[in-house]
Design a protein around this motif. Structure first.
Motif, PDB file in Angstrom:
ATOM      1  N   TRP A 120       0.822  -0.940   0.035  1.00 27.47           N
ATOM      2  CA  TRP A 120      -0.198  -0.227   0.235  1.00 27.47           C
ATOM      3  C   TRP A 120       0.667   1.313  -0.034  1.00 27.47           C
ATOM      4  N   TYR A 148      -6.351   9.878  -0.245  1.00 26.00           N
ATOM      5  CA  TYR A 148      -5.151   8.460  -0.570  1.00 26.00           C
ATOM      6  C   TYR A 148      -5.961   7.622   0.189  1.00 26.00           C
ATOM      7  N   GLN A 151     -10.259   7.658   1.548  1.00 26.76           N
ATOM      8  CA  GLN A 151     -10.849   8.031  -0.006  1.00 26.76           C
ATOM      9  C   GLN A 151     -11.652   6.089  -0.046  1.00 26.76           C
ATOM     10  N   PRO A 152     -11.126   4.955   0.400  1.00 28.27           N
ATOM     11  CA  PRO A 152     -11.421   4.010   0.531  1.00 28.27           C
ATOM     12  C   PRO A 152     -12.131   3.731   1.862  1.00 28.27           C
ATOM     13  N   GLN A 155     -16.129   4.941   1.908  1.00 32.21           N
ATOM     14  CA  GLN A 155     -17.207   4.464   0.625  1.00 32.21           C
ATOM     15  C   GLN A 155     -18.158   3.093   1.831  1.00 32.21           C
ATOM     16  N   LEU A 156     -17.316   3.112   2.881  1.00 33.89           N
ATOM     17  CA  LEU A 156     -17.758   1.587   3.751  1.00 33.89           C
ATOM     18  C   LEU A 156     -19.094   2.019   4.418  1.00 33.89           C
ATOM     19  N   TYR A 319      -6.832  -0.211   9.237  1.00 27.85           N
ATOM     20  CA  TYR A 319      -7.285   0.411   8.550  1.00 27.85           C
ATOM     21  C   TYR A 319      -7.214  -0.300   6.942  1.00 27.85           C
ATOM     22  N   HIS A 320      -6.372  -1.851   7.354  1.00 30.16           N
ATOM     23  CA  HIS A 320      -6.462  -2.767   6.363  1.00 30.16           C
ATOM     24  C   HIS A 320      -7.476  -3.377   6.907  1.00 30.16           C
ATOM     25  N   THR A 323     -10.802  -1.981   4.754  1.00 24.05           N
ATOM     26  CA  THR A 323     -10.513  -2.249   3.836  1.00 24.05           C
ATOM     27  C   THR A 323     -10.248  -3.093   2.762  1.00 24.05           C
ATOM     28  N   ASN A 324      -9.695  -3.933   3.494  1.00 28.51           N
ATOM     29  CA  ASN A 324      -9.769  -5.432   2.423  1.00 28.51           C
ATOM     30  C   ASN A 324     -10.745  -6.557   3.055  1.00 28.51           C
ATOM     31  N   GLY A 326     -13.878  -5.035   3.563  1.00 26.60           N
ATOM     32  CA  GLY A 326     -15.554  -4.178   2.958  1.00 26.60           C
ATOM     33  C   GLY A 326     -16.351  -3.628   4.326  1.00 26.60           C
TER      34      GLY A 326
END
Length: 364
Positions: A120, A148, A151-152, A155-156, A319-320, A323-324, A326
């Motif tokens: 990442w 950056y 942003q992901p 969206q959750l 964080y991961h 994002t991983n 969802g």
């Protein structure tokens, strides 16, 4: 060396810098609690031990007693080896970014300290490099990186207990604070929303676990049932049929034991009227978080609860995992006080907590 205490880590760091300067090194930090009653209303403090290298040769300031103390030469050798290891590690890490301009590398270092994955970090570096080549604006690099980064997560779907869900279950490994978190969630609903709630616990394995939840139940003046098998659970659910929410505290056993998950599925009726949150400690490594998440693959999860946020030095693992997987966050806890030390997760609170992680002293 100096020992300082403060209400938060940023404030403790400010004290350290004020007393020892910007070259000080954190040797140890821990969370301490003072006051309180029955585990409630405690005041959290951060205790930090920091030190700084001597500006003169060590021999000039050492007392004869220290020079002659047993094992002193061995200790000095170990310190030299440790410093050499840290230098080598730093050089190795920076080599990954040697193809990038120094302003970009400077920003990447802030994120690297948050235990974000190497892959990442390289993606972020490539993104920042392209933006930098287009605009050549060093002042905007930090903002580009933060955008950056966030942003992901934006969206959750974040959020806590839904009004239409009757059953709220918390699952996860031992030691993450499920019982205390349930008490915080329930207390907010009872005190702030005037909801009628009840407790069910399946945690019959830990010594004192049932008594802890019973204490919270007495303080909140709510009923509690202990269940050992599916029939007990169904009977308790029927008994509390006219309640707004029923909170279910599960056993915190070794998540690597598949039998634990099977027992859980056999005892609790996970149906469409239930919200299930996976509780994880912010002090855990990403590898451990992912292993726990995978182990509960047969359980339909509605969100993640991150405890001990105040005890963690990095936000990368949380964080991961978000994002991983969802999955968004439901709640964040920051101490032992009930119900104060809990925040329902929203896009804005998640942004706030993550921003503090990568930029604890900044305002952007």
């Amino acid at each position: 060396m100096k020992k300082v205490t403060a209400p938060s880590m940023p404030e403790a760091m400010k004290k350290v810098r004020a007393e020892l300067g910007s070259d000080a090194v954190i040797l140890n930090s821990k969370v301490i609690y003072t006051g309180g009653f029955l585990g409630l209303f405690k005041t959290k403090q951060i205790e930090v031990v920091a030190g700084i290298d001597q500006t003169e040769p060590a021999a000039a300031k050492e007392s004869p007693a220290l020079v002659q103390s047993p094992g002193h030469e061995k200790l000095e050798e170990e310190i030299r080896e440790l410093k050499k290891l840290m230098v080598n590690m730093s050089a190795s890490q920076n080599n990954r970014f040697q193809h990038l301009p120094s302003p970009v590398v400077h920003v990447l270092n802030d994120y690297q300290n948050q235990d974000l994955q190497d892959e990442w970090l390289l993606e972020l570096g490539a993104y920042l490099h392209e933006k930098w080549k287009q605009e050549s604006d060093n002042e905007k690099l930090a903002d580009w990186a933060l955008s950056y980064f966030l942003q992901p997560v934006d969206q959750l779907a974040h959020g806590g207990v839904l009004a239409e869900k009757k059953y709220i279950s918390l699952i996860g490994p031992t030691g993450v604070g499920k019982t205390t978190t349930i008490a915080k969630m329930a207390a907010k609903l009872v005190v702030e929303s005037k909801k009628k709630i009840a407790f069910i616990t399946t945690d019959t394995y830990r010594i004192g676990a049932i008594e802890q939840l019973k204490t919270y139940a007495q303080l909140l003046n709510v009923p509690i049932e202990v269940v050992y098998k599916r029939q007990d659970f169904d009977e308790a659910a029927a008994k509390f049929s006219d309640y707004d929410h029923i909170f279910i505290d599960t056993a915190g056993r070794n998540y690597k034991e598949i039998q634990y998950v099977e027992d859980l599925m056999n005892t609790i009726n996970f149906n469409e009227d239930m919200q299930t949150f996976l509780v994880l400690s912010m002090t855990s490594k990403l590898q451990d978080m992912q292993a726990v998440y995978s182990q509960f693959g047969d359980v339909e999860l509605d969100g993640l609860i991150f405890t001990k946020w105040d005890e963690s030095a990095s936000v990368g693992p949380a964080y991961h995992l978000m994002t991983n997987s969802g999955l968004g966050a439901a709640y964040l806890t920051t101490g032992q006080a009930v119900p104060e030390d809990i925040k329902e997760a929203t896009p804005s609170t998640i942004r706030e907590f993550l921003k503090k992680g990568v930029n604890p002293y900044g305002s952007s």
